[in-house]
Write an enzyme that holds these catalytic residues in place. Sequence first.
Site, PDB file in Angstrom:
ATOM      1  CB  ALA A 288      -0.879  -0.006   1.240  1.00 41.99           C
TER       2      ALA A 288
ATOM      3  N   GLY B  22      -0.682  -5.294  -0.092  1.00 42.91           N
ATOM      4  CA  GLY B  22      -1.709  -5.070  -1.102  1.00 42.91           C
ATOM      5  C   GLY B  22      -1.279  -5.598  -2.464  1.00 42.91           C
TER       6      GLY B  22
ATOM      7  CD  GLU C  84      -4.474  -7.760   0.978  1.00 48.11           C
ATOM      8  OE1 GLU C  84      -4.070  -6.577   1.001  1.00 48.11           O
ATOM      9  OE2 GLU C  84      -5.380  -8.189   1.721  1.00 48.11           O
TER      10      GLU C  84
ATOM     11  CD  GLU D 171      -0.585  -6.424   4.584  1.00 50.93           C
ATOM     12  OE1 GLU D 171       0.085  -7.456   4.806  1.00 50.93           O
ATOM     13  OE2 GLU D 171      -0.992  -6.114   3.449  1.00 50.93           O
TER      14      GLU D 171
END
Length: 693
Positions: free
Chosen positions: A66, A105, A108, A128
């Site tokens: 992210a 992310g 993901e 994370e």
Amino acid sequence: MGAINPVVDLAADGDIAVLSVNHPPVNALSQQVRAGILAGVRQAIGDPAVRAIVLICDGKTFIAGADITEFGKPLQPPSLVEVEDAIEGSGKPVVAAIHGTALGGGLEVALCCHYRVAVPSAKCGLPEVNLGLLPGAGGTQRLPRLVGVEQALDMVTSGKHVDAKAALAAGLVDELAPEGALRASAIAFARKVVAEHRPLRRVRDQDDKLAAARDKPEIFEGFRKANAKKFRGFLAPEYNIQAIEAAVGKSFDDGLAVERKLFSELMAGTQSAAQRHVFFAERAVWKVPDVPDETPTIPIKSVGIIGAGTMGGGIAMNFANIGVPITIVETKQDALDRGLGVVRKNYERSTKSGRLTMADVDRRMQLFTGTLELDKLADCDLVIEAVFENMDIKKDVFGRLDRIVKPGAILATNTSALDINQIATAVTRPEAVIGLHFFSPANVMRLVEVVRARSTSKSVIATSMQLAKKIGKIAALVGVCPGFVGNRILYARSQQANAMLMEGAMPWDIDKAIYDFGLPMGPFAMSDLAGLDIGWIPEKSKSSTIREVLCEQNRRGQKTGAGFYDYDEQRNAKPSPVTEQIIKDFAARSGRPQRQISGQEILERCLYAQINEGAKILEEKIAIRPSDIDVVWINGYGWPVYRGGPMFYADTVGLSQVVKKLEEYGPLLGKDFTISPLLRQLAADGKRFQDMK
Ligand SMILES: NC(=O)c1ccc[n+]([C@@H]2O[C@H](COP(=O)([O-])OP(=O)(O)OC[C@H]3O[C@@H](n4cnc5c(N)ncnc54)[C@H](O)[C@@H]3O)[C@@H](O)[C@H]2O)c1
């Protein structure tokens, strides 16, 4: 086809659309990247000439997470989930082409693609947890569907990366591509998927690996138990586990809802804020305002160490680990042999865990030259002194070094508390003198306080910081004062802890409050570990302190089986009736009224005194910034990361509350205790340490 926006491009390779992200340095999922991928996928889906889509990144890595700078701000659409749904819902196969690191992310997004191709050097991970979070865009639901519950638990709670080979074996990656040929291989793979009419493999629909773990709560309980010590106090690992439990026990959409709820809680909480603070603090700590990046540094090709004791040996190992030869000086042959023997034993221990081979150990030991002659240090680029903590001895050593060591070399001391300005008076080149304060065990502990003395040159500072980084440490630049930053703050805590012994608290009461707050141990357990006889001289001992009496009774800490605590064979601590009696006798003689002291008072007096000392350190400009103090206490003393360091913690308590409490405790804090004017000012202005500029 063509540029979607400045960071995302869509190109055609025959009937395969190649969507590439180019957002240096790490292709982080900024708003533009999200918007670009979404638009690109939609365009490719709507284009009848396109049969499949490859998602690939330019530069050194696949999407590596992210955009952390967007944290805590209102989200600009599209959300990551919207992007993921577009990819996963595509009727045309989407293939992720992974190089570098697919993290957070980024992974993901890759998990929403129907297939994943990676080069062997690629790595995948969901880190994370290190920011006090969990993968909040489906990661906890999709990962276990591909790799199974056990490996998913391990990955999300450790935040560790797996390499492409392991990812292939686990089912996270479908095919390895030759290094340097990722694009062509991914396109070929996509073509194969189309030609073979392979089904669209949506990870959300996979169930066999989850089924294997269904109705087996023991998997989760066992995992929690095995990691209880590591996870102590942290919310994020537990929430990650709960999210994976939901993946196993619920439908995909219900699991996703649980993940989202847990994620929001973490994101809004203090722990994640603290962990994000630490993340930035550990980057800021390297910057020294008056020592710019372009400051010339001194090449360090060989290091001299004086003293092969506890510290000297450990410090030397750091340099051997990066292949720098070390000359280590002792006064006597047996001390030298003993010191080098300990180093070898430490390395050999690493072979048991598989971290080193015996050949590695030999290679490292070959970098050591032991000697009894200081003259042998003449050609070293850096000399670190780690002899006894005694000013006369240190000045004598530095005076001799000054005559021996070549010009331009760095002359460092590992002193814990002595005045480095005074040590520097022993040489004709005080600009070369600096403190490199390692923590024990020096081969393990990450912190180094780099201590800048009055005349230390900028190039010596720049070289020291750079070197600390090279040996894998985290360095904070601090100024000269008794105890520097870390030990000075420790001392402020000890004073309160010792005072409370006289008021009715027992060592184990105080230690428990500190341990429960999240530190690895309290002040008295720490003293027992270090040894109570540091600096104790039997001939001069007059039973005038609790510590002296304990030493006189041969209760010198863990090493003698007793100190503040009693220890069994396995070094388990038990409260000691002997110590209790000694303390009670002392307290009675002091005439201090005895009372029950609450855990809250113990914490407030210990921690707020530390915060107050930290504020004084800032006033005196001994530390550059409040977050540097946090870095010191997290990496040198085990302050819990999820509380962000003492100065960050103070901000969460509120500085006016800290001042108010210190005022309330008043005389109990000691006759020399004063509240820092800086702390008072910030409190009066309603400010936080984080607001200091
Ligand atoms: N032990 C700790 O936890 C710790 C932590 C940080 C800093 N320090 C500092 O590091 C320094 C060393 O501490 P230590 O715990 O390693 O002590 P130590 O007693 O284990 O080792 C000191 C070694 O220096 C040798 N020595 C003494 N004078 C010498 C000389 N003139 N030339 C060569 N060798 C000489 C001694 O023989 C001994 O082996 C001290 O300044 C101490 O304050 C210690």
